[in-house]
Design an enzyme around this catalytic site. Sequence first.
Site, PDB file in Angstrom:
ATOM      1  N   HIS A 101      -5.754  -3.873  -3.034  1.00  0.00           N
ATOM      2  CA  HIS A 101      -5.158  -3.872  -4.366  1.00  0.00           C
ATOM      3  C   HIS A 101      -4.699  -5.270  -4.720  1.00  0.00           C
ATOM      4  CE1 HIS A 101      -1.995  -2.897  -1.441  1.00  0.00           C
ATOM      5  NE2 HIS A 101      -1.086  -3.390  -2.277  1.00  0.00           N
ATOM      6  N   HIS A 103      -2.081  -7.440  -6.913  1.00  0.00           N
ATOM      7  CA  HIS A 103      -0.816  -7.409  -7.648  1.00  0.00           C
ATOM      8  C   HIS A 103      -0.888  -8.392  -8.809  1.00  0.00           C
ATOM      9  CE1 HIS A 103       1.720  -5.429  -4.485  1.00  0.00           C
ATOM     10  NE2 HIS A 103       0.800  -5.926  -3.678  1.00  0.00           N
TER      11      HIS A 103
END
Length: 144
Positions: A101, A103
Amino acid sequence: MSSKSCIFCSIISGQQSAAHVYRDPNFLVIMDKYPINLGHTLVIPAKHYENLLQMPLPEVRRLYSLVPAIAAAVVSAVRADGFNVGQNNGIAANQIVPHVHVHIVPRFIDDSPDGKWPSRRVASQEELVRVAQKIKKEISLPRT
Ligand SMILES: [Zn+2]
């Protein structure tokens, strides 16, 4: 490809809820539940890859092609002065969820008077949904 014990896989399959910002067949964008600043967003590939090195390069390209479009929407929605893009790989690098992922953290001129990384906090679901709606309205995807 998914992992049963993975929180992001269960959000992608709809078993767990999250404040959604964007979704297409390959990616999901949600609000981080423990934001560094309000507007802290996560860009997550729909397929489970534990870290960036496991992801095929075409998917890495697609992932990072989406990042500026989402970052622009975040900055505009919360009127940030800047933003950080971060992607942690491995426990040593502070990767908490072992599913790739990215950020996107909006930053403000006065958010770190001591020069340190601002600390995370718990956001309410209402707050997350409200900012997610704002970001959604600001997204304009480049034609590829
Ligand atoms: Zn996963």
